[in-house]
Design an enzyme around this catalytic site. Structure first.
Site, PDB file in Angstrom:
ATOM      1  N   ASP A  11      80.031  34.775  -8.471  1.00 51.52           N
ATOM      2  CA  ASP A  11      78.950  35.444  -7.481  1.00 51.52           C
ATOM      3  C   ASP A  11      78.154  34.270  -6.726  1.00 51.52           C
ATOM      4  OD1 ASP A  11      77.127  37.274  -6.556  1.00 51.52           O
ATOM      5  OD2 ASP A  11      75.789  36.981  -8.320  1.00 51.52           O
ATOM      6  N   ASP A  13      74.843  34.746  -4.631  1.00 48.56           N
ATOM      7  CA  ASP A  13      73.177  34.652  -4.868  1.00 48.56           C
ATOM      8  C   ASP A  13      72.867  34.597  -6.178  1.00 48.56           C
ATOM      9  OD1 ASP A  13      72.752  35.165  -2.038  1.00 48.56           O
ATOM     10  OD2 ASP A  13      73.606  37.213  -2.688  1.00 48.56           O
ATOM     11  N   ARG A  64      74.429  46.524  -0.538  1.00 48.91           N
ATOM     12  CA  ARG A  64      73.005  46.593   0.110  1.00 48.91           C
ATOM     13  C   ARG A  64      72.671  48.148  -0.149  1.00 48.91           C
ATOM     14  NH1 ARG A  64      72.515  44.942   5.877  1.00 48.91           N
ATOM     15  NH2 ARG A  64      73.488  43.123   5.010  1.00 48.91           N
ATOM     16  N   SER A 139      77.061  40.387  -0.999  1.00 52.56           N
ATOM     17  CA  SER A 139      76.297  40.107   0.283  1.00 52.56           C
ATOM     18  C   SER A 139      77.151  40.134   1.595  1.00 52.56           C
ATOM     19  CB  SER A 139      75.539  38.789   0.311  1.00 52.56           C
ATOM     20  OG  SER A 139      75.035  38.456   1.381  1.00 52.56           O
ATOM     21  N   ASN A 141      75.995  38.686   4.027  1.00 47.27           N
ATOM     22  CA  ASN A 141      75.555  37.140   4.555  1.00 47.27           C
ATOM     23  C   ASN A 141      76.188  36.341   4.033  1.00 47.27           C
ATOM     24  OD1 ASN A 141      73.626  38.380   6.644  1.00 47.27           O
ATOM     25  ND2 ASN A 141      72.642  38.912   4.621  1.00 47.27           N
ATOM     26  N   ASP A 197      75.043  36.570 -12.416  1.00 48.25           N
ATOM     27  CA  ASP A 197      73.897  36.367 -13.020  1.00 48.25           C
ATOM     28  C   ASP A 197      73.179  38.051 -13.157  1.00 48.25           C
ATOM     29  OD1 ASP A 197      73.482  37.098 -10.236  1.00 48.25           O
ATOM     30  OD2 ASP A 197      71.509  36.383  -9.988  1.00 48.25           O
TER      31      ASP A 197
END
Ligand SMILES: O=P(O)(O)OC[C@H]1O[C@H](O[C@H]2O[C@H](CO)[C@@H](O)[C@H](O)[C@H]2O)[C@H](O)[C@@H](O)[C@@H]1O
Length: 520
Positions: A11, A13, A64, A139, A141, A197
């Protein structure tokens, strides 16, 4: 414990980049604004978004829009779905999604991307050993974050929110994004590890039947992550090692099999490879006793060790002074590493000392004098000077004085730039502040023995925290056996109850080697 792994799916972030914090703050700005309006009576009930609880529970790891839907549902906020072209100002799920992205970019531009350096360093080393690595993030981004951090070249595949949308892949906790990444890396999930996480990411790894799910602990996810079914939880990826074929990771003692139940594995390793044996001394070859001078090796164990050393290479790697442990074991023709590996001696006058040995010995002498002065009146304290370290035993000291003893050791250690304070079983030790430990001593001895090729198999047996350095450093052909227990997690593969079972294992080792040599 170790598992064969050829690929890692990470992952982004919260695992590789510290952007989870930026995301969490952007979500808070978004929802606090929305909830404020709600409290004015325009929408549902008013409340604040709590990063510590709401982010891991409803948002973390999800695409999101799914994060928005899940939070709105929990707060009973009835907001229309809207359309993908809705502007950021519109109070629709799509409009809120756009606004969240704007808020995130504002924070990102202001603060930049910070990385988890220890994890990046670990995966860079693993990549050099042949591990295939993909980043798997919900994400959209992801790529720009990787580029800002300058780490995009690390990954053999990227599966992000854009890829998921384009391929119609369901978000975590469904396993689709991870399975697609495994497909891109041309690996089977049963050979791949997932580092996450978020609880939904761990759930996705479980549903996808990946070999190993690694939970990355942070301040705000510990409660939820520890409840998830992660196979292992660590603070960062540097707590895991990679041999080039397997990942070795820490577990609690209860999760280890008893070495006797693993006789098949142990026998096979003894039959297929040339065994090399490394033993710790106190707590492994002898039981822990009240006074160090009373920890004597039994004649029976000495005989077995001698027989073993006639059939295979044997080394004793101890925290004790080298000459002390050599005298206690009393065998010729084996390696002895004392002071946690800083002082080594082997057959044929092979020796190794810590660098700057004279300076360190001078500091140890001065530190010993200081400790004696400061602790002479403390009930039960026993100070054990060694050539390259000094041990302060407090096993016989009343419990209410333990903290004081530990503090004195730290204060004395702080006065010497070349010494550091470390901890063992009811003992504090001031030892050289050098990047060297029992694991490095094991590798050094193996180099001298010429046993570093895959035709050899190492067995390391130890009971204390300091032995964990050796368990961590075991090569692919290596078995770690924890003797008894210590308070932390262990990198060993198996456990035995105590030195009496090590004695039984010695007999098994000898018999298996003997039988195998007669058979071939
Ligand atoms: O690496 P090891 O061989 O296990 O040595 C670690 C320390 O062992 C000794 O202390 C421990 O054993 C004592 C005797 O059983 C016990 O009284 C003490 O509480 C234990 O910490 C040894 O005295 C130390 O020098 C070693 O560092």
């Amino acid at each position: 414990m170790k598992k064969k792994i050829d690929s890692l799916l990470c992952d982004l972030d919260g695992v590789l980049t510290k952007t989870a914090d930026l995301h969490a703050r952007a979500w808070k700005l978004l929802f606090d604004d929305l909830l404020e309006q709600a409290s004015e009576g325009t929408l549902g009930v008013g409340q604040k978004f709590v990063i510590a609880t709401d982010y891991p529970k409803f948002i973390d790891g999800k695409p999101r829009l799914e994060g928005i839907r899940s939070y709105l549902k929990a707060r009973k906020l009835d907001i229309p779905e809207g359309d993908k072209d809705d502007p950021a100002e519109m109070k629709t799920v799509h409009g809120l999604g756009k606004k969240k992205n704007q808020l995130f970019h504002k924070l990102l531009n202001a603060e930049g991307v910070k990385i988890y350096a220890a994890s990046i360093k670990a995966i860079t080393a693993w990549k050099n050993k042949g591990l295939k690595i993909a980043v798997v993030s919900s994400s959209k981004n992801c790529l720009s974050i990787l580029q800002s951090a300058g780490i995009e070249q690390l990954f053999d595949a990227i599966v992000d929110g854009n890829v998921a949308q384009e391929k119609g892949l369901a978000g975590k906790p469904e396993p689709d994004v991870f399975l697609y990444a495994a497909f891109l890396l041309q690996t089977n999930p049963k050979n791949a590890a997932v580092a996450e996480d978020a609880a939904v990411g761990i759930e996705a790894a479980k549903r996808g039947k990946f070999a190993l799910s690694i939970g990355i602990l942070k301040e705000n996810n510990a409660r939820i992550l520890l409840k998830s079914e992660a196979d292992v939880t660590v603070r960062d990826l540097s707590e895991i090692t990679y041999t080039g074929e397997s990942m070795r990771y820490p577990l609690s003692l209860e999760k280890l099999d008893h070495a006797c139940l693993s006789e098949y594995h142990i026998s096979r390793s003894l039959q297929l490879y040339e065994p090399v044996f490394f033993f710790d001394y106190d707590g492994t070859l002898t039981p822990i006793v009240a006074h160090p001078e009373d920890a004597l090796l039994s004649q029976a164990t000495r005989e077995r060790l001698k027989t073993l050393s006639e059939r295979a290479s044997v080394a004793v790697i101890s925290g004790r002074d080298k000459d002390d442990v050599k005298k206690l074991v009393g065998l010729e023709n084996i390696f002895y590493a004392g002071s946690h590996g800083f002082d080594i001696e082997g057959p044929g006058s092979v020796t190794h000392h810590v660098p700057h040995a004279q300076d360190i010995m001078r500091s140890v002498i001065k530190a010993t004098a200081l400790l004696q002065e400061k602790l002479q009146a403390t009930d039960g304290v026993q100070i054990e000077p060694k050539k390259f370290a000094v041990a302060v035993h407090y096993r016989n000291t009343p419990k209410d004085l333990w903290q004081e003893v530990r503090e004195v050791c730290q204060q004395v250690a702080d006065q010497f730039s070349n010494l550091k304070n470390s901890e063992g079983k009811m003992v504090m030790e001031l030892r050289p502040d050098v990047d060297w430990d029992k694991g490095k001593a094991m590798e050094w001895v193996a180099g001298k023995l010429g046993v570093q090729s895959p035709q050899f198999h190492y067995f390391y047996m130890g009971d204390d925290f300091t032995d964990e350095d050796a368990f961590r450093a075991l090569p692919e052909n290596g078995t770690g056996i924890l003797v008894g227990s210590h308070e932390g997690y262990t990198y060993a593969d198996y456990h035995v109850k105590g030195p009496e079972e090590i004695d039984q294992l010695l007999t098994s080792f000898i018999n298996i080697i003997q039988k195998h040599r007669m058979d071939v």
